[in-house]
Design a protein around this motif. Structure first.
Motif: not given
Length: 512
Positions: A299-304, A306-313, A276-277, A325-329
């Motif tokens: 990182p693009v995982w911020s569009r998951l 679990a991270c945003t209500l705008s998923y997959p955007n 997982g991320p 969700c706040h971390a770099p990758f």
């Protein structure tokens, strides 16, 4: 010199040994890699003697007893246009997903598991790096000189990668430049290409004395003949798999900066083999080797979901989103680059097939069968949840899936362009592929657009580039999404196709 036309016909004797030992079309001095044009890539197909009959079972032709052997008529080598077209296609897709992905985020990188259009760009680059390396290093006059040239080209790619993606350049929208060395990003697209190129080219060079001139009969002979290249790929696979599943990932902390200031977070892990991320070994290795401040900050995982209500955007992070969700990758990190060596190794194999098999059907049989095998492996691994397809981790199933797709596209281009001769519709891809480094730097990385934006009127937002995008495309079509897409297609991709065509006619190419 007496030549068996049957062996010549099947590509088991090199042309250089028959026609002209001084004619070395694949000399290492010609610049060939996955980004620059590679003008030393030629079609090795020989003139077929009249009366020769193919024997696909044994790999040898057959002549009637007492029949006079036909005279071989040398033909001029023809460039394999497929390589340039494939490289050009990869650059085009990169521009499309980078600049159009903001409007159509479903073509942008997959937030985690899965594969979208953008996820094919990196492995396609590495695939064509491998093909080009096999052809460029077909003949090596001096091993030490070749190693020096490989090393120098690697350093050039690393330099340009850090300059363009390390944070120093802020083109095309931000007119400032410079980077805090405490925050510089060490990894990136060109850096990954450089490291994969260095490894696969070095193995190809050091194994030159074990390189066969004649293949043994059998479908698998091409694999055994180049066993050292496959051993190198297997070693990379073993290192990646053992590290990914056996390395212990402890809890880790980071500081996120936004308009509200800086805030510290801690991610709870304490596990092994997690894909997982939050707690994967790929991210752990990069945090330890490079330092968390030197990783990709968006990182693009911020569009998951679990991270945003705008998923997959993309969108603001939801309340109570996981801390990671706040971390770099780093999507082009160290461990995932080791896995990426396999993409280059598979590309090298396709180049070896191009060298040793002269008939179109033989080449396509080798290429397509391997591509289908890789796709089947990837699909099984992904849908059984054994190893999900994941670009960010550069998982083994992702390697197989994208390499299989590259093999299918490469074979399709080969049929259309080099077999059927439909070259004209793909000329703009060839032109871009011949000057791929220039289009990558000035176009895909926005350096030319940044330069044009430097000449603004009254305020930095009032530039020619922004005016064209807004008034010629977005306002005319009354749609920001459609206008952005059309801008990318016509003002970027078409523009660079025309520029690359003009430069080709003038004989101007930018190579490293």
């Amino acid at each position: 010199m007496t030549v068996d036309p049957r062996r010549m016909e099947e590509g088991l004797i090199h042309k250089a040994s028959v026609l002209d030992h001084k004619d070395d079309d694949h000399n290492i001095s010609q610049k060939v890699d996955g980004i620059d044009g590679g003008h030393g890539i030629n079609n090795e197909k020989e003139a077929r003697p009249s009366g020769a009959v193919e024997d696909h079972e044994s790999g040898f032709g057959d002549h009637k007893a007492g029949e006079q052997q036909p005279v071989l008529v040398p033909t001029k080598n023809k460039r394999v246009a497929t390589l340039d077209a494939f490289r050009g296609l990869t650059i085009v897709i990169m521009i499309l997903v980078d600049d159009g992905g903001g409007a159509y985020e479903r073509i942008d990188h997959s937030p985690w598991n899965g594969c979208t259009l953008a996820d094919f760009v990196m492995p396609f680059f590495l695939f064509i790096v491998g093909v080009a390396v096999a052809l460029a290093l077909k003949k090596i006059p001096k091993i030490n000189d070749t190693i020096k040239k490989i090393t120098l080209r690697t350093l050039k790619l690393l330099f340009w990668g850090i300059l363009l993606q390390g944070g120093y350049s802020h083109a095309p929208d931000d007119l400032s430049y410079g980077v805090d060395m405490k925050q510089i990003r060490w990894c990136g697209i060109l850096q990954r290409i450089a490291l994969v190129y260095f490894i696969v080219a070095l193995i190809e060079t050091l194994a030159t004395k074990r390189r066969p001139t004649v293949l043994q009969p059998g479908h698998l002979s091409i694999f055994t003949a180049y066993r050292w290249q496959w051993i190198g790929g297997f070693v990379a696979f073993v290192i990646y798999m053992i590290t990914t599943y056996a390395l212990y990932v402890p809890d880790w902390s980071f500081v996120a900066h936004d308009h509200h200031g800086a805030k510290g977070y801690t991610v709870k892990c304490g596990m092994r083999g997690h894909l997982g991320p939050a707690c994967n070994a790929v991210g752990h290795v990069d945090r330890k080797v490079w330092g968390i401040n030197h990783l990709y900050s968006s990182p693009v995982w911020s569009r998951l979901k679990a991270c945003t209500l705008s998923y997959p955007n993309s969108g603001p992070l939801r309340e109570g989103a996981p801390t990671w969700c706040h971390a770099p990758f780093e999507p082009e990190g160290l461990l995932s680059t080791i896995s990426a060596i396999l993409s280059g190794t598979i590309g090298i194999h396709y180049g070896h097939v191009l060298i040793h098999f002269k008939g179109h059907s033989e080449r396509l049989q080798q290429w397509i069968s391997m591509a289908l095998g890789l796709l089947i492996i990837a699909i099984i691994l992904h849908f059984t949840d054994a190893i999900p397809i994941n670009k960010q981790l550069y998982s083994f199933s992702y390697v197989c899936f994208t390499a299989g797709a590259a093999g299918i596209v490469f074979s399709g281009f080969y049929i259309l362009i080099d077999v059927w001769g439909w070259r004209t519709p793909f000329l703009f891809l060839e032109w871009i592929g011949m000057n791929a480094m220039l289009v990558f730097v000035l176009g895909a990385q926005g350096i030319l657009a940044g330069f044009v934006n430097g000449w603004y009127y009254k305020n930095p937002n009032n530039t020619l580039v922004n005016w064209i995008q807004t008034h010629v495309f977005i306002n005319v079509w009354n749609s920001e999404r459609l206008g952005t897409l059309l801008y990318v297609i016509f003002a970027e991709i078409t523009f660079w196709g025309v520029v690359a065509g003009i430069l080709h006619k003038l004989g101007i190419y930018w190579k490293l």
